[in-house]
Design an enzyme around this catalytic site. Structure first.
Site, PDB file in Angstrom:
ATOM      1  N   ASN A   1      -2.717   6.498  -7.379  1.00  0.00           N
ATOM      2  CA  ASN A   1      -2.722   5.563  -6.263  1.00  0.00           C
ATOM      3  C   ASN A   1      -2.783   4.158  -6.839  1.00  0.00           C
ATOM      4  O   ASN A   1      -3.343   3.938  -7.914  1.00  0.00           O
ATOM      5  CB  ASN A   1      -3.954   5.834  -5.386  1.00  0.00           C
ATOM      6  CG  ASN A   1      -4.082   4.856  -4.244  1.00  0.00           C
ATOM      7  OD1 ASN A   1      -3.256   4.836  -3.343  1.00  0.00           O
ATOM      8  ND2 ASN A   1      -5.115   4.035  -4.277  1.00  0.00           N
TER       9      ASN A   1
ATOM     10  N   GLU B   1      -3.960   5.388  12.809  1.00  0.00           N
ATOM     11  CA  GLU B   1      -4.378   6.190  11.650  1.00  0.00           C
ATOM     12  C   GLU B   1      -5.619   7.017  11.971  1.00  0.00           C
ATOM     13  O   GLU B   1      -6.511   7.175  11.134  1.00  0.00           O
ATOM     14  CB  GLU B   1      -4.595   5.276  10.439  1.00  0.00           C
ATOM     15  CG  GLU B   1      -3.311   4.601   9.993  1.00  0.00           C
ATOM     16  CD  GLU B   1      -3.476   3.704   8.770  1.00  0.00           C
ATOM     17  OE1 GLU B   1      -4.573   3.715   8.159  1.00  0.00           O
ATOM     18  OE2 GLU B   1      -2.515   2.984   8.428  1.00  0.00           O
TER      19      GLU B   1
ATOM     20  N   HIS C   1       0.818  -1.211   0.000  1.00  0.00           N
ATOM     21  CA  HIS C   1       0.000   0.000   0.000  1.00  0.00           C
ATOM     22  C   HIS C   1       0.856   1.267   0.000  1.00  0.00           C
ATOM     23  O   HIS C   1       0.521   2.253  -0.661  1.00  0.00           O
ATOM     24  CB  HIS C   1      -0.919  -0.001   1.226  1.00  0.00           C
ATOM     25  CG  HIS C   1      -1.866   1.143   1.277  1.00  0.00           C
ATOM     26  ND1 HIS C   1      -2.980   1.234   0.470  1.00  0.00           N
ATOM     27  CD2 HIS C   1      -1.879   2.258   2.054  1.00  0.00           C
ATOM     28  CE1 HIS C   1      -3.626   2.359   0.737  1.00  0.00           C
ATOM     29  NE2 HIS C   1      -2.984   2.994   1.695  1.00  0.00           N
TER      30      HIS C   1
ATOM     31  N   HIS D   1     -10.099   3.487  -0.821  1.00  0.00           N
ATOM     32  CA  HIS D   1     -10.387   2.998   0.527  1.00  0.00           C
ATOM     33  C   HIS D   1     -11.228   1.741   0.367  1.00  0.00           C
ATOM     34  O   HIS D   1     -12.379   1.674   0.805  1.00  0.00           O
ATOM     35  CB  HIS D   1     -11.085   4.063   1.366  1.00  0.00           C
ATOM     36  CG  HIS D   1     -10.336   4.412   2.606  1.00  0.00           C
ATOM     37  ND1 HIS D   1     -10.929   4.651   3.817  1.00  0.00           N
ATOM     38  CD2 HIS D   1      -9.005   4.535   2.836  1.00  0.00           C
ATOM     39  CE1 HIS D   1     -10.015   4.926   4.721  1.00  0.00           C
ATOM     40  NE2 HIS D   1      -8.832   4.852   4.150  1.00  0.00           N
ATOM     41  N   ASN D   2     -10.616   0.735  -0.239  1.00  0.00           N
ATOM     42  CA  ASN D   2     -11.348  -0.454  -0.661  1.00  0.00           C
ATOM     43  C   ASN D   2     -11.613  -1.430   0.480  1.00  0.00           C
ATOM     44  O   ASN D   2     -12.762  -1.734   0.789  1.00  0.00           O
ATOM     45  CB  ASN D   2     -10.577  -1.155  -1.787  1.00  0.00           C
ATOM     46  CG  ASN D   2     -10.352  -0.242  -2.977  1.00  0.00           C
ATOM     47  OD1 ASN D   2     -11.111   0.702  -3.195  1.00  0.00           O
ATOM     48  ND2 ASN D   2      -9.313  -0.505  -3.746  1.00  0.00           N
TER      49      ASN D   2
END
Length: 719
Positions: free
Chosen positions: A511, A298, A34, A80-81
Site C-alpha cells: 500500500n 465507504e 490513494h 488508515h492514517n
C-alpha cells in the site's frame, strides 16, 4: 469532491462528452493518489515480487504465498492514517476491518493481525489522545471479530504530531481449491452485494486520503471517516467461509476506497469486462440516498461477489442465515461499466479506463544528504537511563495487552518477543511475523534506513529460527509535490526493494500512503514492512529473549561492536534524546548469509536465548534480557583509556542485523558465523537478576526491578 481540470480534459476526450456528476466523482476518487498511485507507481517496479512460492502477487486485494503444495497464506497491509487523526477510534477500527475483508476476498480465513503505529512525541497530550483512541479502536475491532493481534510496533517522533500513521497487516489461510481472486470471470454472472446496509459514512474517503491534513480536519473531515461494526464483520467472516466452502463465489472484492463504485469497477476491469448495475437495488440503511452517495459511500462490512445465476438463491440463503443484507445489484457484461438509478443512466464508461486511465505524475526529487557528525558530551549512566526509559525503546506491553493474541489457538509466540509465531498445523510449519519501521533511521537516511528496516524485520524472524518467505509494505510519505519529500520517498522505495531482494524475500503486495502532511509539516518517510518467515514445526521454541541463568552459558554478540573504524550513531535513540547528529551506520556485507545462519543457530539445541539488537542498541537489548531470575555480567572490549564517546558508541549505536546469543556451545556459534559476521564474547548469565556492564573503566550496574521501572514508561503515564 471535484475532478481536477487536467483530469476532466482527459475524461471528456475519452468519453467525447462531459462526465455526469456521478462519473466525475467516481473518476475523482479512483484517479486519486490513494487509489491510482499516480506519484508512486513509477517507482514500484523496483520491487522484486516473484518467486516459486508466490501464487498471487501485487494487484489483488491481498497476496497469496504457498507454504507447501496444498497450503497457502494470504498477506496484505493497509493504512488508515488520515481517518485515525480525525477520529482515532473509528479510523483505526475500520482499518482493521478493511484489511480483514481484503483477506476474505481471496477466499482465506484471517488468522493474525499486526499493527504498526506512529505518533508525535509521547509527552504531548494530543499524541496520547491519539494513541489511546487508536489502540482502543484496534483492540475493540480485532477482539470482537476473533482475529488475534500478534505483532507490530509503536514509534514516537515529533514529525507525526499533525499526522499519525496507522498501518495494519493481516495474514489469512487458504488452499488451492478455496482460492478466489478479484478478477471477474464470465459475462452473465450476477453481482451480489452482501453485508451491512449502505449509509452516507465515508463519502469521499479516497479523496480525503489523497490530500494534506488541514488545521480543521478533526471537525471538517469527520464525514469522510467510516464507522465500523465488528459484530457484523464477524458474521461476514463466517458467511464468507461458508460461501467459499460451497464453491459459490467466482470472484470477490471488498468495498473499501471509493465504495461500491471502486469495488465493482475494479472487479470487472481486471477481467477485461464490464457491468450493468442498478443502484436502487443496493440495500440501504439511510433514506433518500442519491446515486452518487450509493456509488461512493465507504460504509463498512460489505463484499461484492460475482456469482453464477444458479447460485444466487443459495448465496441469499447463507446471507440470511448470518443476518446479513443481500442484494443482486447487476451482472457482468462484455460492454462498458454502467450504473443506472431509477431508470436514468448515471455512469457509462470503460471500466479499464476508469481504473487504469489516470496519468502518472513525473515529479522532481532531491536526494537527501546525511547529517554531519555532531556528538554530544554526556555521562554514560545518564544516557543509559534516558535511552532505556524512552517511549521508543520502552515496553509496549500497555498496547499489546489490550489485544486478544490467543484467540484462534494458533499463537505459539505472542507480542513482546522479537517476532510472533503462528502455528500453521495444516503445513506443519510455524509462521513467524514481524512488522514495523524505524522513523529515526529513515529520517536521517531514507535509503540506508529503509535497507536497515528490511534487515531488522528479517533479523526478528531469524531470531525465532525462521527464514524469510515474503513481505508486504506500506510506504508512507508526505506531499510528493515537494522535491525533498519525494526524494526521501524515492529513497525508502529503493532501499527497501534492494534489501528485500538481497534477502530473497519477494515483496508481494502493499500500500502507498502519500500526502501525510499537515500544518506541522511532513512525516518522516516511513516504510512499514510486514515480513513473514517459516520454520519446521510450530511448537513454541524453548529459547526466548530473556537470559537463562542455569549453568552459566556464554553470552555472545553477533555483529559489529562499533569499535572498528568510524563509529556511526546516526538514527539512534541516543542522539534523538541528546540532540546530536551523525551518519547512519554501514550494514553487513552479506545480509542473506547472516539471516540464514542466525536462523539455524537459533534452532540449535545448544542455544538458550536469542535476542535481536536494534532500537536503543546493545544497552537496551541487554536490559531486555534481564529478569528477576537471571542477570548478566558483561564486559565490552573497550580500552580503559577510551573516552565517553567511544563507550557510548559501543553501547548505543543501532546497526541492524545484530543479535545476542546465549549458548552452551560458543565455539560452534563462532564456526557457524565464520566469514559471515564477527562474534564477540560478552560474558555470562547470573542468577541474581542484576545487570552489570563494564565498558573500559566504566561500569553500569542495575537490576531487573530498576530496569522494569524504567521500561514501564508508557504504562506509568497512561494508567
Amino acid at each position: 469532491m471535484s475532478l481536477a481540470d487536467s483530469d476532466r480534459e482527459l475524461v471528456v476526450e475519452e468519453l467525447d462528452r462531459d462526465p455526469t456528476p456521478a462519473e466525475a466523482a467516481l473518476f475523482e476518487n479512483l484517479w486519486s493518489e490513494h487509489c491510482a498511485y499516480r506519484s508512486s507507481r513509477p517507482l514500484l517496479s523496483a520491487f522484486d515480487s516473484e518467486g516459486e512460492q508466490v501464487v498471487v502477487g501485487p494487484g489483488d486485494d491481498a497476496a497469496v504465498v504457498a507454504l507447501d503444495d496444498g497450503t497457502y497464506i494470504t498477506i496484505g497491509i493497509e493504512s488508515h492514517n488520515h481517518p485515525s487523526y480525525v477520529d482515532p477510534f473509528d479510523g483505526a477500527a475500520t482499518g482493521v476491518g478493511g484489511i480483514v475483508r481484503d483477506t476474505l476476498s481471496m477466499g482465506a480465513y484471517p488468522i493474525a493481525l499486526a499493527d504498526s503505529l506512529y505518533f508525535g512525541e509521547f509527552d504531548a497530550d494530543h499524541s496520547r489522545y491519539l494513541l489511546e483512541g487508536v489502540v482502543e479502536g484496534i483492540s475493540h475491532y480485532g477482539n470482537c471479530i476473533g482475529v488475534p493481534t500478534v505483532a507490530g510496533s509503536v514509534d514516537f517522533h515529533p514529525d507525526y504530531e499533525g499526522n499519525p500513521l496507522v498501518n495494519v497487516a493481516c495474514v489469512g489461510l487458504t488452499n488451492e481449491e478455496r482460492l478466489v481472486t478479484a478478477e471477474a470471470q464470465e459475462p452473465g454472472n450476477k453481482l451480489v452485494l452482501v453485508g451491512n446496509g449502505t449509509g452516507r459514512d465515508g463519502l469521499g474517503g479516497a479523496s480525503f486520503a489523497s490530500e494534506d491534513l488541514a488545521e480543521d480536519a478533526e471537525t471538517e473531515d469527520r464525514p469522510a471517516v467510516q464507522v465500523g461494526d465488528p459484530y457484523t464483520e464477524k458474521l461476514l467472516i463466517e458467511a464468507n467461509e461458508q460461501l467459499v466452502d460451497e464453491g459459490l463465489i467466482e470472484s470477490a472484492r471488498d468495498l473499501g476506497a471509493a465504495g461500491l463504485g471502486g469495488a465493482s469497477s475494479e472487479l470487472v476491469a481486471k477481467g477485461g469486462l464490464g457491468a450493468e448495475i442498478e443502484l436502487e437495488r443496493v440495500h440501504q440503511r439511510e433514506p433518500n440516498m442519491n446515486a452518487l452517495e450509493i456509488l461512493l459511500a465507504e460504509s463498512q462490512e460489505r463484499m461484492c461477489y460475482e456469482v453464477e445465476p444458479e447460485n444466487v438463491d443459495r448465496v441469499a440463503e447463507i446471507a440470511e442465515r448470518f443476518d446479513l443484507g443481500c442484494s443482486v445489484i447487476g451482472e457482468v457484461t462484455e460492454g462498458n461499466y454502467t450504473c443506472t438509478f431509477e431508470g436514468e443512466t448515471v455512469v457509462d464508461v470503460d471500466a479499464y479506463f476508469l481504473g487504469e486511465g489516470a496519468p502518472m505524475n513525473d515529479l522532481p526529487s532531491e536526494v537527501p544528504e546525511q547529517p554531519e557528525t555532531d556528538l554530544p558530551e554526556v555521562d554514560l549512566e545518564d544516557v543509559f537511563d534516558a535511552v532505556v526509559s524512552s517511549p521508543n525503546t520502552a515496553s509496549k506491553r500497555w498496547v499489546y495487552r489490550q489485544y486478544d493474541h490467543e484467540v484462534g489457538v494458533r499463537t505459539s509466540v505472542g507480542p513482546g518477543d522479537d517476532a510472533a509465531i503462528i502455528a500453521v498445523r495444516e503445513a506443519e510449519q510455524g509462521l513467524a511475523i514481524s512488522s514495523g519501521a524505524a522513523p529515526n533511521w529513515t529520517d536521517v537516511a531514507p535509503y540506508e534506513g529503509a535497507r536497515a528496516v528490511a534487515l531488522e524485520n528479517a533479523t526478528n524472524v531469524a531470531a525465532k529460527g525462521a527464514t524469510p518467505l515474503a513481505a508486504v509494505d506500506c510506504l508512507n510519505g508526505g506531499n510528493p509535490e515537494k522535491p525533498d519529500v519525494y526524494g526521501g520517498f524515492t529513497g525508502i522505495v529503493d532501499g527497501l526493494a534492494e534489501m528485500c531482494e538481497s534477502l530473497s524475500a519477494p515483496v508481494v503486495g502493499g500500500n502507498v500512503s502519500l500526502y501525510n502532511d499537515s500544518v506541522a509539516g511532513p512525516i518522516p518517510p516511513t516504510p512499514t514492512l510486514a515480513l513473514v518467515g517459516t520454520k519446521d514445526g510450530y511448537d513454541a521454541p524453548p529459547l526466548s529473549v530473556t537470559a537463562d541463568a542455569d549453568d552459566g552459558a556464554t553470552l555472545l554478540l553477533v555483529g559489529d561492536l562499533g569499535l572498528e573504524g568510524e563509529a556511526r550513531l546516526g538514527g539512534s535513540e541516543y542522539l534523538a534524546q541528546f540532540d546530536g547528529s551523525d551518519r547512519f551506520p554501514a550494514l553487513p556485507d552479506d545480509p542473506a548469509a547472516l539471516i540464514e545462519t542466525l536462523a539455524a543457530v537459533a534452532d540449535d539445541d545448544a542455544t538458550r536465548a536469542v535476542h535481536d539488537v536494534s532500537h536503543g542498541g546493545l544497552a537496551v537489548a541487554l536490559a531486555e534480557m534481564v529478569s528477576d531470575d537471571a542477570g548478566l555480567e558483561v564486559s565490552l572490549p573497550v580500552s580503559e583509556s577510551a573516552d565517553e564517546t567511544v563507550a557510548a558508541a559501543a553501547l548505543f549505536h543501532e546497526q541492524p542485523g545484530r543479535a545476542l546469543i546465549q549458548t552452551d556451545s560458543p565455539d560452534a556459534v563462532r564456526e557457524a558465523f565464520d566469514g559471515v559476521a564477527p562474534v564477540v564474547e560478552l560474558g555470562s548469565a547470573t542468577d541474581d537478576g542484576r545487570l552489570e556492564v563494564t565498558v573500559g573503566n566504566r561500569t553500569i550496574a542495575t537490576d531487573a526491578a530498576a530496569i522494569r521501572e524504567r521500561r514501564e514508561t508508557i504504562e506509568r503515564e497512561l494508567e
